[in-house]
Scaffold this active site. Sequence first.
Site, short mmCIF file in Angstrom:
data_model
loop_
_atom_site.label_atom_id
_atom_site.label_comp_id
_atom_site.label_asym_id
_atom_site.label_seq_id
_atom_site.Cartn_x
_atom_site.Cartn_y
_atom_site.Cartn_z
N CYS A 144 2.59 -9.86 -1.64
CA CYS A 144 2.56 -8.97 -0.47
C CYS A 144 1.46 -9.32 0.52
O CYS A 144 1.34 -8.68 1.57
CB CYS A 144 2.44 -7.53 -0.93
SG CYS A 144 3.81 -7.05 -2.01
N HIS A 182 -3.58 -1.49 3.72
CA HIS A 182 -2.44 -1.87 2.88
C HIS A 182 -1.68 -0.62 2.48
O HIS A 182 -0.47 -0.57 2.57
CB HIS A 182 -2.93 -2.65 1.66
CG HIS A 182 -1.85 -3.26 0.85
ND1 HIS A 182 -0.92 -4.13 1.39
CD2 HIS A 182 -1.54 -3.14 -0.47
CE1 HIS A 182 -0.07 -4.51 0.44
NE2 HIS A 182 -0.42 -3.92 -0.69
N GLU A 235 -8.59 1.00 -2.22
CA GLU A 235 -8.79 0.54 -0.84
C GLU A 235 -9.75 1.45 -0.09
O GLU A 235 -10.58 0.97 0.71
CB GLU A 235 -7.45 0.44 -0.11
CG GLU A 235 -7.57 -0.24 1.24
CD GLU A 235 -6.24 -0.57 1.90
OE1 GLU A 235 -6.25 -1.29 2.93
OE2 GLU A 235 -5.19 -0.13 1.38
N LYS A 240 2.98 1.93 6.49
CA LYS A 240 3.98 1.90 5.41
C LYS A 240 4.56 3.28 5.14
O LYS A 240 5.61 3.40 4.51
CB LYS A 240 3.38 1.33 4.13
CG LYS A 240 3.12 -0.17 4.15
CD LYS A 240 2.65 -0.66 2.79
CE LYS A 240 2.34 -2.15 2.80
NZ LYS A 240 1.10 -2.46 3.55
N HIS A 293 7.34 -0.66 2.35
CA HIS A 293 6.58 -1.88 2.04
C HIS A 293 7.52 -3.08 2.12
O HIS A 293 8.41 -3.24 1.28
CB HIS A 293 6.00 -1.74 0.64
CG HIS A 293 5.02 -2.80 0.27
ND1 HIS A 293 4.74 -3.89 1.07
CD2 HIS A 293 4.23 -2.95 -0.84
CE1 HIS A 293 3.84 -4.65 0.49
NE2 HIS A 293 3.52 -4.10 -0.67
N PHE A 306 0.45 -8.86 -5.58
CA PHE A 306 0.44 -9.11 -7.02
C PHE A 306 -0.18 -10.48 -7.28
O PHE A 306 0.06 -11.44 -6.54
CB PHE A 306 1.87 -9.11 -7.57
CG PHE A 306 2.50 -7.74 -7.69
CD1 PHE A 306 1.80 -6.59 -7.40
CD2 PHE A 306 3.81 -7.63 -8.11
CE1 PHE A 306 2.38 -5.34 -7.51
CE2 PHE A 306 4.41 -6.39 -8.23
CZ PHE A 306 3.70 -5.24 -7.94
#
Length: 421
Positions: free
Chosen positions: A167, A307, A318, A339, A344, A407
Amino acid sequence: MELKRVVVTGLGVISPIGNDVETTWNNALKGVSGAGPITHFDASKFKTQFACEVKNFNAAEHFDRKKLRQLDLYAQYALVAAKQAVEDANLEAESINKDRVGVIVAAGIGGLHTFEEEAGYYAVHGEEQGPKYNPFFIPKMIADIASGHISMQYGFHGPNYGVVSACASSNNAIIDAFNLIRLGKANVMVTGGAEAAVYPAGVGGFNSMHALSTRNDSPETASRPFSASRDGFVIGEGSAVLVLEELEHAKARGAKIYAEVAGGGLSADAYHLTATHPEGLGAILAMNNALEDAEMKPEDIDYINVHGTSTPVGDVSEVKAIKEVFGDHAYKLNISSTKSMTGHLLGATGALEAMFSVKSVQEDIVPPTINHDPEDQDENIDYNLNFTFGEAQKRTVNAALSNSFGFGGHNATVIVKKYTE
């Protein structure tokens, strides 16, 4: 060696909330959710039955039947978004030296639907019929092929490849493109990301990890970053493409300039296969590296497009990272997770959020984080921070920072700022 300055001269988007930049941006400012029941396949037996799909996309309006045989949906999205960006930047002008125009368009997964179809056919019929694969199987599936198609479409002979870092992929692509230009390896780079993973393997795979929201009774409110009741991300699809250009090259041809790319930062969590570091150590390093690269101080940043995936662990880590990097200035920033509206987009998400950051800098307005109930508070999140809940907020945005984490512990941060002479 003096590094060259890099500006944004073109934008293109196919997203769950609009099939062009203007529609997508205006819907983001209005707080429109792109989530709804899955239409790409029958999801009735899946734990998650909704997604942020692209709407009203008719491939036949963009490609003939012969071309469509060569294109997975993710590459279709990339080509259409790239067309918008190329036209926006007027890159087809005769004066452009196409040997100095490159393409880096990322994907976290690539042609997942193509892989499903071909592997599934063999699983069902292979023992009886033997191997019978479409000759376009491999070139439709591979994650670099969108860049190849774009270069062939326009005759761009510059640096050309794909980037895969889950991502974080399209933020990585933007940073690579930025560096190639400022090092003098290209004059112009078409860059961004594309993804189309709203198919059984994508939804089922993320479901098996308990990564997706299962709020099937209310898809439009399922992506709720920073809320205590958040239960996972909402998978999305689409593409966003930016044209980055060396400043003097852009000025010489009279190109319009949206914003300047100031810097980029990269890091690895080196912690867990899928989870972010609980204290946000990799995010801290990526943001600090981006600020150092941009030769900026934390207080120079006005807006962070986080994010912010709406996952229990990710949102908390975050926020911790932002407070560590920005200190007292964190409380003067606007923070938002787009998002909450788009879902996402995996490997395309960084590029879409970079576009939102560019538009925020250009227009001095911050899109909201939707779906937050003031009573739905997580004790691990500091709500004295301005998460831009509910409505867009006007403010001067001289510089915006955009985070993407993937990831494997991949972290990539991009900073854009107002262009000034």
